[in-house]
Scaffold this active site. Sequence first.
Site, PDB file in Angstrom:
ATOM      1  N   GLU A  41       0.922  -1.209   0.035  1.00 43.59           N
ATOM      2  CA  GLU A  41       0.133  -0.048   0.057  1.00 43.59           C
ATOM      3  C   GLU A  41       0.904   1.405  -0.074  1.00 43.59           C
ATOM      4  O   GLU A  41       1.901   1.309   0.652  1.00 43.59           O
ATOM      5  CB  GLU A  41      -0.880  -0.145   1.238  1.00 43.59           C
ATOM      6  CG  GLU A  41      -1.935   1.188   1.412  1.00 43.59           C
ATOM      7  CD  GLU A  41      -2.536   1.297   2.710  1.00 43.59           C
ATOM      8  OE1 GLU A  41      -3.598   1.954   2.887  1.00 43.59           O
ATOM      9  OE2 GLU A  41      -2.016   0.572   3.847  1.00 43.59           O
ATOM     10  N   LYS A 110      -9.530   3.199  -2.065  1.00 39.28           N
ATOM     11  CA  LYS A 110      -9.659   2.547  -0.791  1.00 39.28           C
ATOM     12  C   LYS A 110     -11.133   3.057  -0.257  1.00 39.28           C
ATOM     13  O   LYS A 110     -11.263   4.192   0.105  1.00 39.28           O
ATOM     14  CB  LYS A 110      -8.659   2.871   0.335  1.00 39.28           C
ATOM     15  CG  LYS A 110      -8.459   1.959   1.423  1.00 39.28           C
ATOM     16  CD  LYS A 110      -7.426   2.509   2.261  1.00 39.28           C
ATOM     17  CE  LYS A 110      -7.278   1.908   3.521  1.00 39.28           C
ATOM     18  NZ  LYS A 110      -6.058   2.272   4.228  1.00 39.28           N
ATOM     19  N   CYS A 144      -5.870  -2.742   2.867  1.00 32.66           N
ATOM     20  CA  CYS A 144      -5.355  -2.511   4.366  1.00 32.66           C
ATOM     21  C   CYS A 144      -6.376  -2.589   5.008  1.00 32.66           C
ATOM     22  O   CYS A 144      -6.999  -3.616   5.323  1.00 32.66           O
ATOM     23  CB  CYS A 144      -4.504  -1.382   4.402  1.00 32.66           C
ATOM     24  SG  CYS A 144      -3.591  -1.402   5.934  1.00 32.66           S
TER      25      CYS A 144
END
Length: 259
Positions: A41, A110, A144
């Site tokens: 990431e 995200k 994540c």
Amino acid sequence: MKIACVQLDIAFGNPKENFENVEKKIREAAKQEAKLIILPEMWNTGYDLTRLEEIADKEGNDTKRLLTKLAKELHIHIIGGSVSTKKDSHFYNTMYIVNDSGDIITEYDKAHLFKLMDEHLYLKAGNKKNLFEIENITMAGVICYDLRFPEWFRAHSLLGAKVIFVPAQWPAARIDHWKILLQARAIENQCYIVAVNRVGKDSNNEFNGNSMVIAPWGEIVWLGNEEETTGLVDIDLNLVEEVRGRIPVFQDRRESLYK
């Protein structure tokens, strides 16, 4: 399918150094005959969020240029981890998926922003799933903190995802959560989980890798150490259908009870 998990240290706020390191690592993995490569990431800048106006990748152009060039030249698929981007007037944590012809097949921002690392103060959340096909296999990618939302994984699995990729900057302080949650997501969705964490540290956090490839039964088939490393793993995608056939979790769901 032979995959390469590229576990990197990331130079804080230094895109030039990070781009050079990523290109080097991708080329090394391709020489070892990997067919698919996954990065961690925010590998272009790390969490240098206060300087995004200066260092974020404008429209993702630099990232797309590098990944498409390498994918086409080396005939590899690339799960581009994620990078900080500026699109229009907003900043995002963005993943690009590139096939071995050099085509960008999906772009994902995200969905769940992590307040403990101030993402919500600087970044805008995405609102779309990230489902795609590579070599006729349905796959998905999340980022994540998305890992803590099982319903997000299930949403992709119900659409057929057999592999879910999870690039991350997951701090060492909570690495036990990382391991347990990744195994849980593999078991409950009966799919492969391929998760790549970073190593090193920034001014606020320390990161200790422990990238993982987990099979649909929950076995850890590869576990990274705490240094820069590239893990090479052959995954048997036929195993997904075998597991789903033996314990038909998806058929036995009672969706009316879950409202």
